[in-house]
Design a protein around this motif. Structure first.
Motif, PDB file in Angstrom:
ATOM      1  N   GLU A   1       0.967  -1.270   0.057  1.00 18.41           N
ATOM      2  CA  GLU A   1       0.107   0.074  -0.221  1.00 18.41           C
ATOM      3  C   GLU A   1       0.800   1.217  -0.030  1.00 18.41           C
ATOM      4  N   ALA A   2       2.075   1.396   0.731  1.00 15.78           N
ATOM      5  CA  ALA A   2       2.705   2.610   0.798  1.00 15.78           C
ATOM      6  C   ALA A   2       3.461   2.560  -0.540  1.00 15.78           C
ATOM      7  N   ARG A   3       4.051   1.667  -1.062  1.00 18.81           N
ATOM      8  CA  ARG A   3       4.692   1.527  -2.386  1.00 18.81           C
ATOM      9  C   ARG A   3       3.587   1.905  -3.347  1.00 18.81           C
ATOM     10  N   ASN A   4       2.510   1.510  -3.223  1.00 21.36           N
ATOM     11  CA  ASN A   4       1.427   2.044  -4.266  1.00 21.36           C
ATOM     12  C   ASN A   4       1.036   3.485  -4.350  1.00 21.36           C
ATOM     13  N   ASP A   5       1.014   4.040  -3.075  1.00 20.09           N
ATOM     14  CA  ASP A   5       0.935   5.304  -3.006  1.00 20.09           C
ATOM     15  C   ASP A   5       1.818   6.341  -3.392  1.00 20.09           C
ATOM     16  N   LEU A   6       3.172   5.744  -3.165  1.00 19.17           N
ATOM     17  CA  LEU A   6       4.336   6.604  -3.736  1.00 19.17           C
ATOM     18  C   LEU A   6       4.303   6.435  -5.164  1.00 19.17           C
ATOM     19  N   ALA A   7       3.907   5.353  -5.647  1.00 18.43           N
ATOM     20  CA  ALA A   7       3.886   5.099  -7.146  1.00 18.43           C
ATOM     21  C   ALA A   7       2.849   6.094  -7.745  1.00 18.43           C
ATOM     22  N   ILE A   8       1.909   6.410  -7.265  1.00 16.64           N
ATOM     23  CA  ILE A   8       0.503   7.301  -7.602  1.00 16.64           C
ATOM     24  C   ILE A   8       1.184   8.596  -7.586  1.00 16.64           C
ATOM     25  N   GLU A   9       2.052   8.951  -6.289  1.00 17.90           N
ATOM     26  CA  GLU A   9       2.590  10.349  -6.345  1.00 17.90           C
ATOM     27  C   GLU A   9       3.396  10.483  -7.362  1.00 17.90           C
ATOM     28  N   ALA A  10       4.233   9.692  -7.826  1.00 23.02           N
ATOM     29  CA  ALA A  10       5.571   9.694  -8.617  1.00 23.02           C
ATOM     30  C   ALA A  10       4.676   9.940 -10.284  1.00 23.02           C
ATOM     31  N   GLN A  11       3.524   9.037 -10.405  1.00 24.04           N
ATOM     32  CA  GLN A  11       2.726   9.498 -11.632  1.00 24.04           C
ATOM     33  C   GLN A  11       2.129  10.884 -11.843  1.00 24.04           C
ATOM     34  N   ARG A  12       1.685  11.315 -10.553  1.00 26.16           N
ATOM     35  CA  ARG A  12       1.382  12.819 -10.455  1.00 26.16           C
ATOM     36  C   ARG A  12       2.257  13.711 -10.959  1.00 26.16           C
ATOM     37  N   ARG A  13       3.653  13.536 -10.225  1.00 21.26           N
ATOM     38  CA  ARG A  13       4.588  14.396 -10.422  1.00 21.26           C
ATOM     39  C   ARG A  13       4.982  14.221 -12.102  1.00 21.26           C
ATOM     40  N   GLU A  14       4.856  13.104 -12.507  1.00 21.37           N
ATOM     41  CA  GLU A  14       5.082  13.170 -14.160  1.00 21.37           C
ATOM     42  C   GLU A  14       4.076  13.983 -14.829  1.00 21.37           C
TER      43      GLU A  14
ATOM     44  N   ASP B   1      -1.399   7.783 -20.970  1.00 18.09           N
ATOM     45  CA  ASP B   1      -0.804   6.816 -20.531  1.00 18.09           C
ATOM     46  C   ASP B   1      -0.481   6.833 -18.997  1.00 18.09           C
ATOM     47  N   ILE B   2      -0.061   8.371 -18.512  1.00 14.63           N
ATOM     48  CA  ILE B   2      -0.015   8.462 -17.077  1.00 14.63           C
ATOM     49  C   ILE B   2      -1.217   8.478 -16.303  1.00 14.63           C
ATOM     50  N   GLU B   3      -2.367   8.808 -17.019  1.00 19.37           N
ATOM     51  CA  GLU B   3      -3.478   8.925 -16.255  1.00 19.37           C
ATOM     52  C   GLU B   3      -4.214   7.746 -16.411  1.00 19.37           C
ATOM     53  N   GLN B   4      -3.834   6.647 -17.324  1.00 19.72           N
ATOM     54  CA  GLN B   4      -4.165   5.134 -17.172  1.00 19.72           C
ATOM     55  C   GLN B   4      -3.454   4.538 -15.983  1.00 19.72           C
ATOM     56  N   LYS B   5      -2.402   4.803 -15.624  1.00 18.92           N
ATOM     57  CA  LYS B   5      -1.324   4.216 -14.662  1.00 18.92           C
ATOM     58  C   LYS B   5      -1.954   4.579 -13.427  1.00 18.92           C
ATOM     59  N   ILE B   6      -2.194   5.876 -13.344  1.00 18.07           N
ATOM     60  CA  ILE B   6      -2.787   6.387 -12.042  1.00 18.07           C
ATOM     61  C   ILE B   6      -4.208   5.586 -11.836  1.00 18.07           C
ATOM     62  N   ASP B   7      -4.862   5.521 -12.727  1.00 16.59           N
ATOM     63  CA  ASP B   7      -6.186   4.774 -12.322  1.00 16.59           C
ATOM     64  C   ASP B   7      -6.006   3.253 -12.382  1.00 16.59           C
ATOM     65  N   ASP B   8      -5.097   2.755 -12.636  1.00 15.78           N
ATOM     66  CA  ASP B   8      -4.683   1.313 -12.412  1.00 15.78           C
ATOM     67  C   ASP B   8      -4.324   1.250 -11.125  1.00 15.78           C
ATOM     68  N   LEU B   9      -3.206   1.980 -10.684  1.00 20.28           N
ATOM     69  CA  LEU B   9      -2.916   2.003  -9.247  1.00 20.28           C
ATOM     70  C   LEU B   9      -4.030   2.217  -8.197  1.00 20.28           C
ATOM     71  N   LYS B  10      -4.724   3.378  -8.552  1.00 24.74           N
ATOM     72  CA  LYS B  10      -6.002   3.642  -7.604  1.00 24.74           C
ATOM     73  C   LYS B  10      -6.927   2.197  -7.557  1.00 24.74           C
ATOM     74  N   LEU B  11      -7.032   1.588  -8.602  1.00 29.33           N
ATOM     75  CA  LEU B  11      -7.905   0.481  -8.673  1.00 29.33           C
ATOM     76  C   LEU B  11      -7.118  -0.686  -7.769  1.00 29.33           C
ATOM     77  N   PHE B  12      -6.016  -0.710  -7.828  1.00 22.61           N
ATOM     78  CA  PHE B  12      -5.145  -1.940  -7.171  1.00 22.61           C
ATOM     79  C   PHE B  12      -5.359  -1.591  -5.792  1.00 22.61           C
ATOM     80  N   ALA B  13      -5.306  -0.051  -5.434  1.00 20.94           N
ATOM     81  CA  ALA B  13      -5.253   0.354  -3.830  1.00 20.94           C
ATOM     82  C   ALA B  13      -6.636   0.046  -3.226  1.00 20.94           C
ATOM     83  N   GLU B  14      -7.622   0.346  -3.976  1.00 23.25           N
ATOM     84  CA  GLU B  14      -9.092   0.167  -3.701  1.00 23.25           C
ATOM     85  C   GLU B  14      -9.699  -1.051  -3.850  1.00 23.25           C
ATOM     86  N   HIS B  15      -9.136  -1.994  -4.823  1.00 24.98           N
ATOM     87  CA  HIS B  15      -9.836  -3.417  -4.678  1.00 24.98           C
ATOM     88  C   HIS B  15      -8.943  -4.558  -4.531  1.00 24.98           C
ATOM     89  N   ASP B  16      -7.801  -4.358  -5.111  1.00 29.00           N
ATOM     90  CA  ASP B  16      -7.093  -5.775  -5.055  1.00 29.00           C
ATOM     91  C   ASP B  16      -6.534  -5.866  -3.652  1.00 29.00           C
TER      92      ASP B  16
END
Length: 280
Positions: free
Chosen positions: A32-45, A185-200
């Motif tokens: 979960e922590a790494r997923n949050d960091l990945a979302i923040e990194a994609q938002r910076r991108e 592509d970045i927005e799709q990655k953010i959506d995938d990471l959010k889905l992983f955090a909220e569902h999987d």
């Protein structure tokens, strides 16, 4: 001793499973922590991409201003060249007239008397006419050179404007295609990471927590069980009891024999009636 060992082994296995499940839960937290960091990194991108898009817009704005300035320069240069062409036409007309007048003056001089005064006047007029013709020739040459230079400058500016148009088209294409695709592509990655955090991750956490509760229940059930003494095996078996079994079987056999005797006697005495009722 065997039961005690079995209980210890079972409890030990449950403790191992419990430790593994707790480690998996800790790993879920790390995920979960790494997923949050990945979302923040994609938002910076995405923020950097917005900056690139803004820089492209600024570049397009500067190029548009430069193009407008060069367009004005082309218009002014062509206006100067057009004015010079008009003056060149007028100068050529004046030059033609001056040459014609000089030819006429020369012809008229041949018909006059050859006195000294007339000769001097004719020479003076001829020199003045020649000076005017020379000035007109210089003017014509200067105007021709100016027209050529202004036309060359206008053509150079038009070539530069064409280069600016190509650069602006490339920038617009980059913004509308490359940057837009990268943004998607970045927005799709953010959506995938959010889905992983909220569902999987919640599903995996819930499964592990259910397994942990089951293991804890198993451990709690095993904990109260303890041996109170050593187990001993008697030399004489408690079961079966042969004497009691023999008495019971004898009593049952006697009762069965009496019942069969009564049934046989009843059948012998009432045989005719039983047969008669059977015939009916």
């Amino acid at each position: 001793d065997t039961l005690r060992g079995t209980i210890a082994l079972t409890r030990g296995g449950a403790e191992v499973r419990k430790a593994k499940i707790e480690a998996d839960l800790d790993f879920i937290a790390a995920k979960e922590a790494r997923n949050d960091l990945a979302i923040e990194a994609q938002r910076r991108e995405l923020t950097l991409l917005e900056s690139k898009s803004a820089r492209v817009d600024m570049r397009l704005d500067r190029l548009a201003k430069t193009r407008a300035t060069r367009e004005r320069a082309v218009t002014a240069t062509e206006a100067v060249a057009a004015a010079a062409r008009g003056r060149l036409t007028e100068a050529r007309q004046l030059l033609t007239k001056a040459l014609a007048s000089e030819d006429g003056s020369a012809g008229a001089g041949r018909t006059m008397d050859d006195d000294a005064v007339t000769e001097v006047l004719l020479q003076t007029a001829s020199r003045e006419q020649a000076g005017r013709v020379g000035d007109l020739l210089v003017t014509v040459n200067d105007l021709s050179a100016a027209i050529y230079m202004h036309t060359l400058v206008a053509d150079t500016l038009r070539d530069a404007i064409a280069g600016l148009d190509e650069e602006m088209a490339d920038l617009r294409l980059r913004k509308e295609v490359d940057l837009a695709k990268t943004r998607a592509d970045i927005e799709q990655k953010i959506d995938d990471l959010k889905l992983f955090a909220e569902h999987d991750l919640p599903l995996e956490r819930a499964r592990l927590e259910a397994d942990l509760r089951a293991v804890r229940v198993q451990i709690d059930q095993l904990t109260p069980l303890e041996t109170v003494g050593r187990f001993t095996v008697s030399a004489e078996p408690v079961r079966p009891r042969k004497l009691r079994a023999t008495g019971i079987l004898t009593a049952l056999a006697l009762c069965g024999g009496i019942f069969l005797a009564f049934a046989r006697e009843y059948y012998r005495r009432n045989r005719s009636e039983i047969l008669a009722s059977g015939d009916r």
